[in-house]
Write an enzyme that holds these catalytic residues in place. Structure first.
Site, PDB file in Angstrom:
ATOM      1  N   TYR A 194       5.668   0.700  -0.308  1.00  0.00           N
ATOM      2  CA  TYR A 194       4.066   0.961  -0.144  1.00  0.00           C
ATOM      3  C   TYR A 194       3.485   1.330  -1.625  1.00  0.00           C
ATOM      4  CZ  TYR A 194       5.634   1.393   4.750  1.00  0.00           C
ATOM      5  OH  TYR A 194       6.034   1.179   5.770  1.00  0.00           O
ATOM      6  N   ARG A 234       6.981   9.365  -0.831  1.00  0.00           N
ATOM      7  CA  ARG A 234       8.193   8.616  -0.359  1.00  0.00           C
ATOM      8  C   ARG A 234       8.085   7.116  -0.186  1.00  0.00           C
ATOM      9  NH1 ARG A 234      11.814  12.396   2.148  1.00  0.00           N
ATOM     10  NH2 ARG A 234      10.837  14.414   2.097  1.00  0.00           N
ATOM     11  N   ASP A 265      -7.722  -1.648  22.654  1.00  0.00           N
ATOM     12  CA  ASP A 265      -8.935  -1.643  23.801  1.00  0.00           C
ATOM     13  C   ASP A 265      -9.934  -0.886  22.840  1.00  0.00           C
ATOM     14  OD1 ASP A 265      -7.444  -2.496  25.794  1.00  0.00           O
ATOM     15  OD2 ASP A 265      -6.895  -0.772  26.746  1.00  0.00           O
ATOM     16  N   HIS A 318      -2.709  -3.705   5.919  1.00  0.00           N
ATOM     17  CA  HIS A 318      -1.341  -3.298   5.745  1.00  0.00           C
ATOM     18  C   HIS A 318      -1.159  -3.602   4.307  1.00  0.00           C
ATOM     19  CE1 HIS A 318      -0.656  -2.768  10.076  1.00  0.00           C
ATOM     20  NE2 HIS A 318      -1.386  -4.214  10.188  1.00  0.00           N
ATOM     21  N   ALA A 320       1.997   2.371  12.242  1.00  0.00           N
ATOM     22  CA  ALA A 320       2.980   2.070  13.234  1.00  0.00           C
ATOM     23  C   ALA A 320       2.334   1.756  14.452  1.00  0.00           C
ATOM     24  CB  ALA A 320       4.088   3.086  13.284  1.00  0.00           C
ATOM     25  N   PRO A 357      -0.690   7.007  11.309  1.00  0.00           N
ATOM     26  CA  PRO A 357       0.324   7.874  11.117  1.00  0.00           C
ATOM     27  C   PRO A 357       0.903   7.498   9.773  1.00  0.00           C
ATOM     28  CG  PRO A 357       0.895   6.336  12.806  1.00  0.00           C
ATOM     29  CD  PRO A 357      -0.573   6.291  12.639  1.00  0.00           C
ATOM     30  N   ASN A 358       1.404   8.848   9.219  1.00  0.00           N
ATOM     31  CA  ASN A 358       2.352   8.693   7.910  1.00  0.00           C
ATOM     32  C   ASN A 358       1.766   8.324   6.677  1.00  0.00           C
ATOM     33  OD1 ASN A 358       4.937   9.935   9.213  1.00  0.00           O
ATOM     34  ND2 ASN A 358       4.918   7.936  10.331  1.00  0.00           N
ATOM     35  N   GLU A 390      -8.330  -5.242   9.439  1.00  0.00           N
ATOM     36  CA  GLU A 390      -7.043  -4.650   9.606  1.00  0.00           C
ATOM     37  C   GLU A 390      -6.328  -4.810   8.306  1.00  0.00           C
ATOM     38  OE1 GLU A 390      -4.668  -6.430  12.710  1.00  0.00           O
ATOM     39  OE2 GLU A 390      -2.654  -5.058  12.314  1.00  0.00           O
ATOM     40  N   ARG A 417       8.932  -7.997   6.760  1.00  0.00           N
ATOM     41  CA  ARG A 417       9.964  -7.101   7.019  1.00  0.00           C
ATOM     42  C   ARG A 417      10.490  -7.167   8.601  1.00  0.00           C
ATOM     43  NH1 ARG A 417       6.541  -1.844   6.076  1.00  0.00           N
ATOM     44  NH2 ARG A 417       8.531  -0.805   5.988  1.00  0.00           N
ATOM     45  N   ASN A 455      -6.029   0.788   8.643  1.00  0.00           N
ATOM     46  CA  ASN A 455      -4.846   0.572   8.750  1.00  0.00           C
ATOM     47  C   ASN A 455      -4.015   1.201   9.777  1.00  0.00           C
ATOM     48  OD1 ASN A 455      -1.830   0.630   8.199  1.00  0.00           O
ATOM     49  ND2 ASN A 455      -2.040   0.868   5.995  1.00  0.00           N
TER      50      ASN A 455
HETATM   51  O1  CA2 Z   1       1.953  -1.568   5.426  1.00  0.00           O
HETATM   52  C1  CA2 Z   1       1.425  -0.793   5.960  1.00  0.00           C
HETATM   53  O2  CA2 Z   1       0.289  -0.570   5.549  1.00  0.00           O
HETATM   54  C2  CA2 Z   1       1.918  -0.299   7.374  1.00  0.00           C
HETATM   55  O3  CA2 Z   1       1.016  -0.140   8.167  1.00  0.00           O
HETATM   56  C3  CA2 Z   1       2.363   1.084   7.043  1.00  0.00           C
HETATM   57  C4  CA2 Z   1       3.180   1.887   8.042  1.00  0.00           C
HETATM   58  C5  CA2 Z   1       4.054   0.722   8.880  1.00  0.00           C
HETATM   59  O4  CA2 Z   1       4.736   1.497  10.064  1.00  0.00           O
HETATM   60  C6  CA2 Z   1       3.547  -0.428   9.187  1.00  0.00           C
HETATM   61  O5  CA2 Z   1       4.536  -1.302   9.863  1.00  0.00           O
HETATM   62  C7  CA2 Z   1       3.026  -1.344   8.005  1.00  0.00           C
HETATM   63  C8  CA2 Z   1       3.726   2.920   7.848  1.00  0.00           C
HETATM   64  C9  CA2 Z   1       2.916   3.898   7.143  1.00  0.00           C
HETATM   65  C10 CA2 Z   1       3.359   4.948   6.021  1.00  0.00           C
HETATM   66  O6  CA2 Z   1       4.662   5.180   6.140  1.00  0.00           O
HETATM   67  C11 CA2 Z   1       5.305   6.084   5.075  1.00  0.00           C
HETATM   68  C12 CA2 Z   1       6.427   6.559   5.399  1.00  0.00           C
HETATM   69  C13 CA2 Z   1       7.092   7.365   4.342  1.00  0.00           C
HETATM   70  C14 CA2 Z   1       6.451   7.439   3.018  1.00  0.00           C
HETATM   71  C15 CA2 Z   1       5.396   6.954   2.691  1.00  0.00           C
HETATM   72  C16 CA2 Z   1       4.744   6.387   3.570  1.00  0.00           C
END
Ligand code: CA2
Length: 154
Positions: free
Chosen positions: A24, A19, A88, A102, A78, A11-12, A100, A109, A75
């Site tokens: 990231y 953003r 599982d 990240h 969250a 997700p995201n 995996e 963090r 990846n």
């Molecule tokens: O560091 C990573 O790759 C994470 O998997 C990214 C996730 C975060 O929840 C993990 O703790 C670590 C978040 C995905 C990206 O989220 C964004 C949110 C807003 C703008 C751009 C990316």
């Protein structure tokens, strides 16, 4: 049989580059996919690169990888910190190698990001190297695949 690697994104991650570049990096998910495909071509890996915001879809793709792929780079976003279903699903496709990844160093963090339900069932985990982590994971899987194929197990 071709060496298909599923590269799965949770997700995201479709928001990358739009953003939070300070955490990231500035790359979009599309350019990370291109990086993976060009690294894959050099390593003789066929890359199937996907993203979903939905936990069940990621579970379906892990199960599909169990019958179609030689390995997974994931990846889980969250869901790493919450999802027993993804934990599982990875167990269920064992011994398929799973890397995996990240982008950020989850241990540097917030505390809620320090635990991943995926790490204990993954073959290995790379975090904190930005998009380079995906390419590192592909190199690690390619080396493993090569070793297994030399032993006649691939
Ligand atoms: O560091 C990573 O790759 C994470 O998997 C990214 C996730 C975060 O929840 C993990 O703790 C670590 C978040 C995905 C990206 O989220 C964004 C949110 C807003 C703008 C751009 C990316």
């Amino acid at each position: 049989m071709s060496n298909i690697i599923f590269v799965l994104n949770g997700p995201n991650l479709n928001m990358l580059g739009k953003r939070e570049p300070g955490i990231y990096g500035g790359e979009t998910l599309e350019t990370i996919g291109e990086d993976c495909r060009s690294a894959g071509a050099k390593l003789c890996l066929e890359i199937d690169f996907r993203q979903s915001n939905h936990e069940g879809v990621l579970v379906d793709w892990i199960q599909e990888a169990g019958s179609r792929a030689k390995g997974i780079v994931i990846n889980p976003g969250a869901y790493s910190h919450t999802s027993i279903a993804i934990h599982d699903a990875i167990r269920a496709v064992s011994p398929l190698p799973v890397a995996e990844v990240h982008l950020s160093n989850i241990h540097a963090r917030e505390e809620f990001r320090h635990h991943s339900w995926v790490s204990s069932v993954a073959t290995g985990m790379i975090c904190g190297f930005g998009s380079q982590g995906y390419v590192m994971a592909l190199h690690a899987l390619a080396a493993r695949l090569e070793a297994a194929q030399q032993k006649g197990q691939g």
